[in-house]
Design a protein around this motif. Structure first.
Motif, short mmCIF file in Angstrom:
data_model
loop_
_atom_site.label_atom_id
_atom_site.label_comp_id
_atom_site.label_asym_id
_atom_site.label_seq_id
_atom_site.Cartn_x
_atom_site.Cartn_y
_atom_site.Cartn_z
N ARG A 105 2.44 -0.41 4.47
CA ARG A 105 2.15 -1.50 3.53
C ARG A 105 3.28 -1.68 2.51
O ARG A 105 3.60 -2.79 2.12
N ARG A 134 6.04 -4.86 1.94
CA ARG A 134 6.04 -5.38 0.55
C ARG A 134 4.67 -5.89 0.12
O ARG A 134 4.56 -6.85 -0.63
N LEU A 135 3.64 -5.21 0.62
CA LEU A 135 2.29 -5.52 0.14
C LEU A 135 1.93 -4.58 -1.01
O LEU A 135 1.00 -4.84 -1.77
N LEU A 136 2.64 -3.48 -1.09
CA LEU A 136 2.48 -2.53 -2.19
C LEU A 136 3.87 -2.25 -2.75
O LEU A 136 4.85 -2.23 -2.00
#
Lengths: 219, 266
Positions: free
Chosen positions: A45, A49-51
């Motif tokens: 993740r 680049r979701l976190l």
């Protein structure tokens, strides 16, 4: 082609930390290995680049990740979660859905390729007009994989892609992934899997071990 | 037909307390524990309304634009606070966007209604502006509160789909567009429903007030039509503004969903 360095992330308000580096070359596969809860999915993740990690960087095709817009990044480095996500509508609607996005406006939905990929994962074309939410978990996982492949990402981040599949479907999906890697240059995949056997099928597989460290520095 | 308002004397007003006693008896009979709140509520309503009666009388007498405008902004502030109080989003601060949305929609629609449709002399007549703006605010407040609550609820309920779209390179707007539409629709639905049944199920308060004050019902109806459409317009603009200004808050600077949205989803 895709290199991540010192990716650091804190869990539970800083009680547990992961710190990881790795790299994958064109046409290669990189496996993230570690016990359950070690943070393998979290690393995927972060790479999508979701976190946001507390530190670390990713270099993709020689460019720093933050020099690329998040939309372009996620379109090129596609994350496929373990639990497949279906949008409302039929299987066909689901396969076409990404092509409604502005970022894919110059890319045409290729129904012929969609049908070929569905067949290669062992799915029947008759389900094309079936409501996607009525599919089994294994069918959803394969539709989600085909949908991801259709948008032509350069890096696939796969979280347990065969978790919902029986042995036969698992073999088909793994063959398709190897074929996808070799079909065109400039592709790579990063995979999380519990199964060593499954991972060994990939030629030139790199492995990165993931472990969390607590405050005392114990793994 | 009798014209002119029938005044309520102090004695008649005191008689209305009998109705509170009736409510109190229901509470006592069913042991609802509401006696104290009911008594306190009645006293408060009496004091608040008496005071506002005198305040409005002074304001109408002054009829000064520089007093009217701050009063309306104050009303917007109170409405904004009320609209966001019930929105269960501890990490968000929707008060400011709520104030902006309410003020913008209220002034836009209110000024059109007062200046172009009713056209009092002077155009900023406090007797017209304050009740009209108040009615717009009261309805918009409920609309934006519903829309905002629904928007966060929809995003939380569809967090996986939103993230999946982001993974294909969707912009934040593309990722939540369908959910935002549902939220605006939810905010507007009560107003549209009231447009459908007005006059059939109930007579609206403003029209009732005008009739009791001796107005010709045919004239009161014309005012009510203006009020209904202005409320619909203000609610639509207010809902659009609030979701338009708020949806970005569920995304980080790097255009991913804020972790709180996912965590609360379980």
């Amino acid at each position: 082609m895709f290199k991540f360095e010192d990716i650091t992330y804190h869990f539970d308000g800083g009680d547990r930390t992961i710190q990881v580096s790795g790299a994958v070359e064109e046409g290669g596969a990189l496996a993230l290995r570690g016990p359950s809860g070690a943070g393998k999915s979290t690393v995927l993740r972060i790479l999508a680049r979701l976190l946001q990690p507390v530190q670390g960087t990713v270099i993709f095709q020689g460019r720093d990740w933050y020099s690329i817009s998040p939309m372009t990044w996620r379109r090129r480095v596609h994350y496929l979660p373990q639990r497949p996500v279906m949008f409302s509508g039929s299987v066909l609607d689901n396969l076409k859905r990404p092509f409604e996005l502005v970022i894919l406006k110059n890319q045409e939905f290729d129904q012929g390729r969609a049908e070929r990929l569905l067949r290669e994962t062992g799915l029947s074309l008759e389900m094309m007009h079936q409501d996607a939410h009525t599919l089994s978990g294994g069918e959803m996982a394969r539709v989600a994989l085909v949908r991801a492949m259709l948008v032509e990402p350069e890096v696939l981040l796969l979280d347990e892609p065969t978790a919902f599949l029986d042995e036969g479907a698992e073999r088909l999906v793994l063959s398709l992934l190897i074929e996808w890697l070799q079909e065109r240059s400039g592709r790579a995949l990063i995979i999380v899997s519990h199964s060593e056997d499954e991972l060994n099928i990939f030629p030139s597989l790199q492995v990165v071990d993931i472990a969390t460290i607590n405050r005392e520095g114990v793994v | 037909m009798e014209h002119g308002i029938i005044p309520i004397s102090n004695w008649q007003l005191a008689l209305s307390v009998v109705l509170v006693l009736l409510a109190g008896m229901v509470s006592a009979f069913l042991k609802l524990g509401l006696l104290k709140s009911l008594a306190w509520g009645t006293v408060r309503a009496f004091i608040q309304l008496t005071l506002i009666g005198y305040v409005l009388a002074y304001i109408f007498e002054w009829n000064n634009l520089f007093i009217i405008i701050p009063i309306i902004f104050f009303m917007c502030l109170v409405a904004a606070r009320e609209a966001t109080r019930r929105v269960n989003e501890p990490t968000q601060q929707p008060m400011l966007v709520s104030f902006i949305s309410l003020s913008a929609s209220t002034f836009l629609v209110g000024l059109i209604v007062v200046g172009l449709i009713i056209g009092p002399d002077p155009w900023y007549s406090a007797r017209v502006m304050i009740p009209i703006f108040g009615m717009i605010l009261g309805n918009s407040m409920n609309g934006i509160s519903l829309a905002l609550d629904r928007m966060y609820g929809e995003i939380r309920a569809h967090v996986d789909e939103v993230e999946e779209l982001l993974c294909f390179g969707a912009t934040p707007w593309e990722a939540v567009r369908d959910l935002v539409r549902k939220a605006v629709k939810a905010g507007m639905t009560p107003t549209i429903n009231s447009l459908m049944v007005v006059g059939l199920v109930s007579l609206p308060g403003m029209m009732t007030g005008q009739i009791l004050a001796g107005a010709d019902p045919r004239e009161a109806v014309r005012y009510q039509i203006v009020v209904m459409v202005m409320v619909a317009a203000a609610v639509a603009v207010g809902c659009l503004l609030i979701v338009g200004l708020s949806y970005r808050k569920v995304f980080t600077e790097d255009l991913a969903l804020v972790t709180d949205m996912r965590r609360s989803n379980g």
